[in-house]
Design an enzyme around this catalytic site. Structure first.
Site, PDB file in Angstrom:
ATOM      1  N   GLU A   2      34.660 -18.080 -58.514  1.00 43.78           N
ATOM      2  CA  GLU A   2      34.231 -17.675 -59.854  1.00 43.78           C
ATOM      3  C   GLU A   2      34.640 -18.679 -60.925  1.00 43.78           C
ATOM      4  OE1 GLU A   2      35.915 -13.730 -59.933  1.00 43.78           O
ATOM      5  OE2 GLU A   2      34.104 -12.854 -59.075  1.00 43.78           O
ATOM      6  N   GLU A  20      32.538 -11.634 -50.627  1.00 48.89           N
ATOM      7  CA  GLU A  20      33.055 -10.309 -50.977  1.00 48.89           C
ATOM      8  C   GLU A  20      31.879  -9.347 -50.912  1.00 48.89           C
ATOM      9  OE1 GLU A  20      35.085 -10.328 -54.773  1.00 48.89           O
ATOM     10  OE2 GLU A  20      35.970 -12.298 -54.396  1.00 48.89           O
TER      11      GLU A  20
END
Length: 607
Positions: free
Chosen positions: A510, A582
């Site tokens: 991220e 994820e």
């Protein structure tokens, strides 16, 4: 002991606690290391495989650092001085003559916020020190500092050896002093920092001081979604090597095209810190799990004064016992150094033979072959979890806690683990080798608080001197942070390159994409191309060229199905493996439709 405090409030409230942001400094003013984005480390040793030096094969074969007489663990009770603002530090805080009898005691490793000093903050996306309008590389002036101090004893028989201080993990900006003299600085909190300390020590008692700033410019790349805390988070120790010794080594332990025979290659970097050249004999032995030597060789290498040389070996092992998650067979590698006919060092390491590939399969989807993930010639399904360094006591995970985690993983048919979102302690990888877990290693890089936008008109948008309203440009595309990104890639790779369990590399989490990550991908592929050539992945690359697999976060069962049916969304791209980094999150809510997702995963070979 002060009462520990947690702040789980909205980010804006957390921000208001910190007061004013550091004013812009004129170019002619010299910035301290922790404020200077161009300073990543000072006087730190180059990253390398973490290993221990022994003086005999018997102790080396235990892999227990405590069995080496050249190892001294410094965990335990230290003296501690805390201020909530660095400007409140006494000017003589590092002087050895300073009376520390009234300083507090603190446990190392351990986060100072959980021992009564400062506050631990939980936030997800924002920076806890700049949740409103973050402007890199500026930091709060109200920056807490913890000063750690203890005596260390240097044996007389160590003084003719190279002596190192090893910090396995400390957050964030770490200044190191011995006997009041500055040794160096480091700010990558989840990778080891090692310092050669010979110039600063004497025989017997010495004073070691660590001055740690809670935030540094490195904090801009450490915006991970977990409890934000500070201090010494992993082991601290000193150790020593002879002046003719192993500096580092690289192991290739793969399989031939039959997937039955082992290909073994070893490159050993030898160092000589003596004032004259040396002829060093380096020998390796590779032993199976019954202690039988299956391969051995030696050679003599001339190493110049204050220089290094490389010794290389290769061998073939027919019908080798392979390493995988079901049968994690390991061999023992012992490397021995002789100087003038005398054994001076033995270094052990565990070796696993495996072959990791992404290659075209016979399946054709959307006019292109599906590229699948193969381990030892077989396509496999990764049944994995993400893991953070978080327990009730903070970020320090004890070995017995690690081992219990692995036992639970194996009991629940878990075969892989993603290190979200930073490399773990070396003991973690050693246990993954032992238990059989495919490690998805991840660089200590996350800048989620700056989000993901690339501005074509200004690569530094949102940083100091490049303000344009409230626009924030990703640090993944800001060239001022290029070396900060690349150094963390090198630190991860060099320390972890030889572990059998290391299966996939990740560039970070991220942190946007762009110039810095294009360079990071290229660097990591280059570093590993002549070793194990493992896949390199990055979630924010989406389907761009700088990821070997498509690794999204939280896709629905329908998204799994789409990639199973179509292979890709971008017509010009290849049909890469689709392996979400994820996909199930249970934090105050349900963890999603696992059954529906796994129906699709089992249905299609590329998932």
């Amino acid at each position: 002991m002060k009462k520990m405090k947690f702040n789980l409030k909205k980010p804006l409230i957390a921000f208001l606690l910190f007061g004013l942001i550091t004013p812009i400094v004129q170019a002619h003013e010299k910035l301290p290391y922790w404020k200077d984005v161009s300073v990543i480390e000072i006087n730190k040793e180059s990253p390398r495989t973490t290993f221990m030096s022994y003086d005999n094969p018997k102790d080396a074969s235990t892999y227990q650092y405590e069995r080496s007489k050249y190892y001294n663990l410094l965990n335990g009770t230290w003296k501690f001085y805390f201020v909530d603002d660095y400007r409140k530090l006494p000017g003589n805080i590092i002087d050895t003559s300073m009376d520390v009898s009234k300083w507090a005691d603190i446990q190392v490793p351990g986060n100072w916020e959980l021992q009564g000093y400062g506050e631990a903050y939980y936030v997800n996306q924002p920076y806890e020190f700049a949740t409103w309008n973050p402007t890199p590389p500026l930091l709060p002036e109200e920056n807490p500092v913890g000063v750690y101090r203890r005596d260390i004893d240097i044996p007389a028989d160590w003084m003719n050896r190279d002596i190192y201080l090893h910090l396995a993990g400390a957050k964030s900006g770490v200044y190191v002093y011995i006997n009041g003299k500055e040794v160096g600085y480091s700010e990558d909190s989840k990778d080891p920092a090692e310092f050669l300390i010979n110039p600063y020590i004497t025989t017997g008692k010495n004073v070691l001081t660590l001055k740690i700033f809670r935030w540094s410019t490195g904090s801009w790349l450490e915006c991970q979604d977990f409890l934000r805390m500070s201090g010494i988070e992993r082991d601290v120790f000193i150790w020593s090597q002879p002046k003719t010794a192993i500096k580092d080594f690289r192991v290739v332990s793969t399989l031939d095209d039959t997937y039955k025979n082992g290909i073994f290659k070893l490159a050993v970097d030898l160092k000589n810190t003596n004032p004259s050249s040396k002829n060093i004999n380096i020998k390796y032995e590779l032993l199976d799990n019954k202690g039988k030597v299956v391969s051995t060789s030696s050679q003599t290498v001339n190493v110049a004064a204050s220089g290094t040389s490389i010794a290389t070996f290769d061998a073939s092992l027919p019908n080798v016992l392979t390493w995988n998650a079901e049968q994690p067979n390991l061999y023992q590698l012992l490397m021995s150094v002789e100087d003038n006919g005398k054994l001076v060092e033995v270094v052990p390491f565990r070796v696993g033979f495996r072959r990791i590939e992404i290659k075209d399969s016979e399946y054709i989807v959307n006019k292109k072959p599906l590229r699948l993930f193969y381990f030892n010639g077989q396509p496999i399904k990764l049944k994995g979890v993400n893991i953070h360094e978080t327990v009730e006591g903070g970020h320090y995970i004890k070995p017995e806690q690690m081992r219990r985690n692995f036992e639970l993983m194996k009991l629940n048919n878990i075969n892989s683990v993603r290190l979200s979102h930073y490399p773990q302690d070396r003991k973690f990888y050693e246990m993954c080798d032992e238990y059989g877990l495919y490690v998805y290693d991840e660089a200590n890089i996350e800048s989620h608080g700056m989000y993901y936008t690339i501005y074509q008109d200004d690569m530094r948008k949102g940083a100091v001197g490049h303000i344009d309203g409230k626009k924030r440009g990703t640090l993944g595309h800001n060239p001022d942070y290029l070396e900060s990104h690349l150094s963390r890639i090198r630190n991860m790779f060099e320390r972890n390159k030889n572990y059998a369990s290391l299966t996939i590399w990740s560039l970070g989490n991220e942190a946007g994409n762009g110039y810095n990550f294009y360079n990071a991908y290229t660097l990591l592929k280059e570093l590993d191309k002549n070793l194990m050539a493992r896949p390199v992945c990055y979630e924010r690359a989406l389907e761009q060229w700088n990821t070997d697999m498509v690794v999204p976060q939280y896709p629905s069962a329908k998204a799994f199905e789409y990639y199973g049916l179509h292979g890709r969304r971008t017509e010009s791209a290849d049909n890469r493996p689709y392996v979400p980094s994820e996909y199930s999150h249970a934090m105050g809510n349900s963890n999603g439709n696992l059954y529906g997702q796994w129906v699709e995963i089992y249905k299609y070979p590329n998932l």
